[in-house]
Design an enzyme around this catalytic site. Structure first.
Site, PDB file in Angstrom:
ATOM      1  N   CYS B  33      25.640 -17.020   1.712  1.00  9.16           N
ATOM      2  CA  CYS B  33      24.451 -17.764   0.809  1.00  9.16           C
ATOM      3  C   CYS B  33      23.143 -17.090   0.806  1.00  9.16           C
ATOM      4  O   CYS B  33      22.232 -17.430   0.284  1.00  9.16           O
ATOM      5  CB  CYS B  33      24.342 -19.113   1.391  1.00  9.16           C
ATOM      6  N   ASP B  35      21.132 -16.565   3.659  1.00  3.86           N
ATOM      7  CA  ASP B  35      20.217 -16.898   4.634  1.00  3.86           C
ATOM      8  C   ASP B  35      20.391 -16.088   5.628  1.00  3.86           C
ATOM      9  O   ASP B  35      21.061 -14.926   5.739  1.00  3.86           O
ATOM     10  CB  ASP B  35      20.519 -18.356   5.026  1.00  3.86           C
ATOM     11  N   CYS B  58      20.590 -23.503   6.514  1.00  4.62           N
ATOM     12  CA  CYS B  58      20.879 -24.803   6.332  1.00  4.62           C
ATOM     13  C   CYS B  58      21.111 -25.737   7.588  1.00  4.62           C
ATOM     14  O   CYS B  58      20.752 -25.240   8.742  1.00  4.62           O
ATOM     15  CB  CYS B  58      22.545 -24.931   5.615  1.00  4.62           C
ATOM     16  N   CYS B 102      28.418 -20.413   8.762  1.00  7.99           N
ATOM     17  CA  CYS B 102      27.192 -20.478   9.443  1.00  7.99           C
ATOM     18  C   CYS B 102      27.365 -20.275  10.845  1.00  7.99           C
ATOM     19  O   CYS B 102      26.585 -19.529  11.585  1.00  7.99           O
ATOM     20  CB  CYS B 102      26.598 -21.839   9.197  1.00  7.99           C
TER      21      CYS B 102
HETATM   22  S1  FES Z   1      25.491 -22.685   4.418  1.00  5.60           S
HETATM   23 FE1  FES Z   1      23.858 -21.208   4.133  1.00  5.60          FE
HETATM   24  S2  FES Z   1      23.042 -20.827   6.210  1.00  5.60           S
HETATM   25 FE2  FES Z   1      24.712 -22.449   6.305  1.00  5.60          FE
END
Ligand code: FES
Lengths: 397, 123
Positions: B33, B35, B58, B102
């Site tokens: 994603c 991040d 997230c 994550c």
């Molecule tokens: S789903 Fe993007 S950091 Fe957890």
């Protein structure tokens, strides 16, 4: 705890008069509208009245609908806005495949339009996904094609609030005899919508954003348009959608349409006031944010931002803890873990798109809600930015 | 959708921050994603004397980094190796399926520090 619900694009509370209108149709007037005895035929009559109410809200010739039975066929009740969109795309494409196999939609359509179009791509149709500019506006000049049978462009986008120039787009199509559909789920009940002014052939409506119950929507279609049903069955909805009608929900949609029309002008002013206060308040309190969508050509109760260096799901959860309910297009918040196609289409860089937040207000919101958000949002953003490894770099930059 | 333990760590993340004179920094980006998580460690006598982090991600990513810091602080480097993706998720009373990556991120960030060659000393 104070509560501020600002996610009316996802769901609205069903209005009290709507609930009251619906109740008798569960037990007292439960007859099947397809039956011939009075317990059924009366319900059939009630359904036609609801059709007229929905038609009136979107400027379809309501009087004629009551007087001339044929006009009533301009509204088909569906189970949702998504079904209305599916019926529009699939119904028209299947009925018109002998004429051509090219469909045009914008790159920022709702999934129900997007995936319906993709479905035809797999069936050897050609699908054009029209790009949009940085504000999410579709350029009318780009509508072309000899094999084109259908163009579908949403009236307004619920993620960035931008209102598309539908009448300009539909005029181009009308000239070429191409069928034009618009998904008006985000606009009906929020701004005046008139199918004649917009000059569209089909228009989708959902009960969810109207103060009607979930599970009901409608598709407007212009007279004599050929439409293949998605649900084959009996003669319900003039043979265009089989299955015994969801009468209580349809009565709810009718009542909600009636109320929406009465309150439209006043609500629009109210929502605009709240929206402007929220937008300027956020700009004053939080730096390094991007206001997404068009600054003027947008829904009155709609504000959307991308806040740098933080992620939307975390933001929504933290706001939730303060009784604030908003939405996000962040990749992490989506099941597929993909950045929202809308934010991609308007060119928001992926990292910034992560900080997406969307506020959708309606008439039930108050200035107190806005104050509550303006008090809490900056604190929450600061907290998440303190946690963020990329915030420090951003700050220095 | 999240367990209480996740919500607790998300609401009050432990050991947040950076370490000025860190002995190692592990930085991982989330390929799924997009991040990011950055871990800082201070090592003394083969032990993780301090573990801090910053996370852009997230709810799960924030809770995972907090949990990882808690599970590894004061542990020997060898012990810290047992902090796997699975162990972190279990310690958080489970993560939704789509959020397991994550958890991977947290474990990966630390492994980058002390298991792989990517350890780099801060001058
Ligand atoms: S789903 Fe993007 S950091 Fe957890």
């Amino acid at each position: 705890m104070k509560r501020a619900y600002v996610d009316h694009a996802s769901a609205t509370p069903v209005k009290k008069p709507v609930i009251e209108a619906m109740l008798p149709y569960f037990d007292q007037h439960f007859g099947n509208p397809s039956t011939v005895y009075d317990m059924g035929s009366k319900i059939k009559q009630v359904m036609e009245e609801q059709r007229a109410k929905v038609a009136k809200l979107i400027g379809a010739r309501a009087e004629e609908i009551i007087l001339i039975g044929a006009r009533a066929e301009e509204i088909i009740f569906t189970s949702s806005g998504a079904e209305a969109n599916n019926l529009a795309i699939k119904g028209v494409a299947l009925a018109g495949q002998k004429k051509g196999n090219h469909i045009i939609i914008s790159a920022i359509e709702h999934h129900s339009v997007l995936n319906s179009a993709r479905f035809f791509e797999r069936m050897n149709f050609e699908v054009t996904f029209l790009p949009v500019d940085e504000y999410g506006l579709v350029d009318p000049e780009r509508l072309l094609g000899p094999e084109t049978i259908l163009v579908s462009i949403m009236h307004a986008n619920n993620e960035i609030g931008t209102i598309e120039p539908i009448s300009e787009l539909s005029a181009i199509c009308r000239e070429k005899g191409i069928i034009f559909h618009t998904d008006a789920v985000a606009t009906v009940g929020n701004i005046p919508v008139d199918v004649n002014e917009l000059n569209v052939d089909l228009l989708s409506i959902s009960g969810v954003s109207l103060g009607a119950p979930k599970g009901v929507g409608a598709l407007y279609f212009r007279d004599k348009l050929r439409l293949m049903p998605l649900i084959h069955g009996g003669i319900q909805e003039s043979g265009r959608r089989g299955g015994t009608e969801n009468v209580p929900a349809i009565v709810g949609l009718g009542k909600a349409s009636e109320l929406a029309l009465e309150e439209l002008a006043q609500n629009e002013i109210h929502m605009r006031e709240l929206r402007d206060a929220l937008v300027s308040g956020i700009h004053e309190r939080i730096d390094q944010i991007k206001y997404t969508g068009h600054p003027e050509k947008r829904l009155p109760g709609h504000a959307s931002f991308c806040i740098s260096a933080i992620e939307g799901e975390a933001l929504i959860y933290m706001l939730n803890q303060h009784g604030i309910y908003a939405n996000t297009g962040s990749a992490c918040a989506s099941k597929a873990l993909k950045t929202s196609p809308v934010l991609v289409a308007i060119g928001v860089p992926p990292a910034l798109a992560q900080g997406s937040i969307v506020f959708t207000m309606n008439s039930t919101n108050t200035m107190e809600d806005i104050e509550h958000i303006l008090n809490k949002l900056p604190l929450v953003v600061e907290r998440l930015r303190d946690l963020s490894p990329i915030w420090r770099e951003n700050k220095a930059a | 959708m999240y367990s209480q333990e996740v919500m607790d760590h998300f609401s009050n993340p432990r050991n947040v921050g950076e370490i000025e004179d860190a002995d190692g920094i592990g930085e991982v980006g989330n390929p799924v994603c997009g991040d990011m998580m950055t871990f800082y460690i201070k090592v003394k006598d083969d032990k993780l004397e301090d573990v801090k982090y910053k996370t852009f991600g997230c709810v799960a990513a924030i809770a995972v980094s907090s949990k990882v810091s808690e599970m590894t602080r004061g542990k020997t480097l060898e012990e810290a190796k047992s902090v796997t993706k699975k162990a972190v998720a279990e310690a958080l009373d489970g993560l939704p399926k789509e959020k397991m990556h994550c958890s991977n991120l947290g474990a990966q960030a630390l492994s980058i520090l002390h298991v792989t060659n990517a350890v780099h000393k801060i001058p």
